[in-house]
Write a protein that holds these residues in place. Structure first.
Motif, short mmCIF file in Angstrom:
data_model
loop_
_atom_site.label_atom_id
_atom_site.label_comp_id
_atom_site.label_asym_id
_atom_site.label_seq_id
_atom_site.Cartn_x
_atom_site.Cartn_y
_atom_site.Cartn_z
N TRP A 254 0.84 -1.21 0.00
CA TRP A 254 0.00 0.00 0.00
C TRP A 254 0.87 1.26 0.00
O TRP A 254 0.59 2.22 -0.70
CB TRP A 254 -0.92 0.01 1.21
CG TRP A 254 -2.09 -0.93 1.10
CD1 TRP A 254 -2.61 -1.50 -0.02
CD2 TRP A 254 -2.90 -1.41 2.18
NE1 TRP A 254 -3.67 -2.30 0.27
CE2 TRP A 254 -3.88 -2.26 1.62
CE3 TRP A 254 -2.88 -1.21 3.55
CZ2 TRP A 254 -4.84 -2.89 2.40
CZ3 TRP A 254 -3.84 -1.85 4.32
CH2 TRP A 254 -4.81 -2.68 3.74
N ARG A 255 1.94 1.24 0.79
CA ARG A 255 2.84 2.39 0.87
C ARG A 255 3.54 2.62 -0.48
O ARG A 255 3.64 3.75 -0.94
CB ARG A 255 3.85 2.16 2.00
CG ARG A 255 4.56 3.37 2.48
CD ARG A 255 5.36 3.18 3.76
NE ARG A 255 5.88 1.84 4.02
CZ ARG A 255 5.33 0.97 4.87
NH1 ARG A 255 4.26 1.27 5.54
NH2 ARG A 255 5.88 -0.22 5.06
N GLU B 182 1.02 4.07 -2.89
CA GLU B 182 0.78 5.49 -2.59
C GLU B 182 1.94 6.34 -3.11
O GLU B 182 1.72 7.39 -3.71
CB GLU B 182 0.61 5.68 -1.09
CG GLU B 182 0.38 7.12 -0.68
CD GLU B 182 0.29 7.30 0.82
OE1 GLU B 182 0.31 8.46 1.25
OE2 GLU B 182 0.19 6.31 1.56
N TYR C 253 1.58 9.17 -5.94
CA TYR C 253 1.97 10.55 -5.62
C TYR C 253 2.92 11.08 -6.70
O TYR C 253 2.75 12.19 -7.20
CB TYR C 253 2.63 10.61 -4.24
CG TYR C 253 3.15 11.99 -3.90
CD1 TYR C 253 2.27 13.02 -3.59
CD2 TYR C 253 4.51 12.25 -3.88
CE1 TYR C 253 2.74 14.28 -3.28
CE2 TYR C 253 4.98 13.51 -3.57
CZ TYR C 253 4.10 14.52 -3.27
OH TYR C 253 4.57 15.77 -2.97
N LYS D 146 -8.29 9.40 -3.06
CA LYS D 146 -7.85 8.00 -3.07
C LYS D 146 -7.06 7.66 -1.81
O LYS D 146 -7.15 6.55 -1.30
CB LYS D 146 -7.00 7.73 -4.31
CG LYS D 146 -6.68 6.28 -4.51
CD LYS D 146 -6.05 6.03 -5.85
CE LYS D 146 -5.82 4.54 -6.06
NZ LYS D 146 -5.27 4.25 -7.36
N TYR D 147 -6.28 8.62 -1.31
CA TYR D 147 -5.46 8.42 -0.11
C TYR D 147 -5.76 9.52 0.90
O TYR D 147 -4.97 10.45 1.08
CB TYR D 147 -3.97 8.45 -0.47
CG TYR D 147 -3.58 7.43 -1.51
CD1 TYR D 147 -3.38 6.09 -1.16
CD2 TYR D 147 -3.41 7.79 -2.84
CE1 TYR D 147 -3.03 5.16 -2.11
CE2 TYR D 147 -3.06 6.85 -3.80
CZ TYR D 147 -2.87 5.54 -3.43
OH TYR D 147 -2.53 4.62 -4.37
N SER E 152 -3.05 10.25 3.64
CA SER E 152 -1.72 10.16 3.05
C SER E 152 -0.70 10.95 3.86
O SER E 152 -0.99 11.99 4.44
CB SER E 152 -1.76 10.72 1.62
OG SER E 152 -0.45 10.77 1.09
#
Length: 175
Positions: free
Chosen positions: A72-73, A76, A80, A110-111, A114
């Motif tokens: 997931w990270r 993201e 980004y 979406k995040y 974040s």
């Protein structure tokens, strides 16, 4: 004879339990190897989620959850960077501010939690008013246009930015 059967059943139970335990440990190893081979983050996520849902909480599911968090990270981070690249590729014109804010908003939708939220908010605040500055710069650099075209450009600017920071200057140019 009863004692022998009891001993065999007990031994069989422990052997079965050991084999089953080794199989589960093998499952996580096979899963991790498969996840590492795959490149599609969605497929990796699905495999890990299926494993977590199908097994009792423990060391193996904790390991799968850690890997899921890592994916997931990474996802993201990649999204980004794609957002930043997309904003940097936008044409610098009157619609730049709106388009950039749209791209940033999509990322934040979406995040929502974040770690890039502050960076995005800072970027949005920096681009606020940029469209007006660009339009004003283009207005001041209009050479070769006749007076009617310039007047139309001034009117257009004032209609686009009626309360803008360059309004008074454009009104003086217009008059």
């Amino acid at each position: 004879a009863v004692l022998a059967v009891l001993i065999l059943c007990t031994a069989g139970y422990f052997i079965f339990k050991e084999i089953k335990g080794a199989g589960v440990g093998g499952d996580i190893e096979q899963l991790m190897a498969k996840v590492e081979r795959l490149t599609d983050a969605d497929v990796q996520e699905k495999l890990l989620m299926d494993f977590i849902n199908a097994h009792e909480p423990g060391d193996d599911t904790a390991r799968a959850e850690i890997k899921l968090q890592e994916i997931w990270r990474q996802n993201e981070d990649a999204n980004y960077q794609k957002t930043i690249d997309a904003v940097n590729k936008l044409p610098i014109d009157q619609a730049f501010e709106k388009n950039a804010k749209t791209l940033y908003s999509r990322f934040l939708e979406k995040y929502p939690n974040s770690r890039y939220t502050e960076d995005i908010q800072r970027a949005v605040s920096e681009i606020s008013g940029l469209s007006e500055d660009i339009a004003f710069s283009n207005l001041r650099n209009e050479r070769g246009k006749n007076y009617i075209q310039k007047i139309d450009s001034y009117k257009n600017f004032l209609s686009l930015f009626p309360q803008g920071k360059h309004r008074d200057t454009v009104k003086r140019m217009f008059s």
